[in-house]
Design a protein around this motif. Sequence first.
Motif, mmCIF file in Angstrom:
data_model
loop_
_atom_site.group_PDB
_atom_site.id
_atom_site.type_symbol
_atom_site.label_atom_id
_atom_site.label_comp_id
_atom_site.label_asym_id
_atom_site.label_seq_id
_atom_site.Cartn_x
_atom_site.Cartn_y
_atom_site.Cartn_z
ATOM 1 N N VAL A 51 -1.162 5.317 -80.135
ATOM 2 C CA VAL A 51 -1.687 4.657 -78.944
ATOM 3 C C VAL A 51 -3.207 4.639 -79.071
ATOM 4 C CG1 VAL A 51 -1.867 4.779 -76.421
ATOM 5 C CG2 VAL A 51 0.258 5.474 -77.562
ATOM 6 N N TRP A 55 -6.783 3.543 -74.420
ATOM 7 C CA TRP A 55 -5.618 3.460 -73.527
ATOM 8 C C TRP A 55 -5.204 4.855 -73.077
ATOM 9 C CZ3 TRP A 55 -3.932 -0.783 -71.247
ATOM 10 C CH2 TRP A 55 -2.665 -0.796 -70.648
ATOM 11 N N TYR A 56 -5.154 5.798 -74.029
ATOM 12 C CA TYR A 56 -4.756 7.153 -73.649
ATOM 13 C C TYR A 56 -5.787 7.773 -72.712
ATOM 14 C CZ TYR A 56 -3.410 11.964 -73.546
ATOM 15 O OH TYR A 56 -3.046 13.209 -73.076
ATOM 16 N N PRO A 67 1.139 1.306 -68.180
ATOM 17 C CA PRO A 67 1.650 1.730 -69.484
ATOM 18 C C PRO A 67 3.124 1.385 -69.626
ATOM 19 C CG PRO A 67 1.443 3.610 -68.019
ATOM 20 C CD PRO A 67 0.812 2.452 -67.308
ATOM 21 N N VAL A 71 5.012 3.455 -74.648
ATOM 22 C CA VAL A 71 3.790 4.259 -74.735
ATOM 23 C C VAL A 71 4.036 5.645 -74.176
ATOM 24 C CG1 VAL A 71 1.485 4.532 -73.739
ATOM 25 C CG2 VAL A 71 2.146 2.360 -74.783
#
Length: 265
Positions: A51, A55-56, A67, A71
């Motif tokens: 990922v 985004w994380y 999400p 994911v």
Amino acid sequence: MPTDEDRRGELGAFLRSVRERVVRAEFGLPPAGRGRTVGLRREEVSYLSGVSVTWYTWLEQGRDINPSRQVLDAVGRTLRLGVAEHRYVLNLAGFAPLPAPPSHEVATVPSHLQRFLDAIGDNPAYALTAEWGIAGWNDAYERLYPNVATTAPNERNLLWAVFTDPAVRALLADWELTSQRFLAEFRAEIGSRLGDPVLADLVARLSDVSPAFRAGWQRHSIEGFESRERLFHHPEFGTVRYEHHQLRPSDQPEFQIVVYTPLAD
């Protein structure tokens, strides 16, 4: 009532808490700065999960993003979340947990659930799989329905018994009503999984051998479970009345436990 912002904040806080307490050596990673042996960096979770780090990071910050389940599953695998923890993450993100995948193998209840069934004592009790296979039962249920112990495992299914076993038809005082009620409850439970091979095979076989099942299936009736009175005509015990209850163990939600408790005349 928690808002979407509350849920996103809790999801981020939970993931951060798990990330900061995992043991690095269990991931084959050396100590981090100043010899720290506990906790992963966000970049490491990102890399191990496949990922993007941005985004994380947004996940942990509770940003207003959406999400995907894939994911969240990937992050859950990386952080080695337990079943309950994974379910918690999915619920916070607005996803229902995935059902257990269907299997052609005959399921049996874990030993602790079998002990629970046995402890119910003189009240008939049994456990059903997601496909309504009878996965365990106690002595009281076997006395009520002796064929459960002698039926071939691949046919030890509640719907199969109700629609194909003459002993069940004679046992149920209101077979026409009860059989169709069971069918409507079954359809309500498995609606999202109708394409699963095990379920498709069961429906096809029952449609071939039981006109009553075939007609009921074509009606598309849907009913949710409700506790209710059940009346049985037993060849040895005579007419017996029970109240029908259903529950799901928190640690084994793929099983449902059915218990019949006696009703006074």
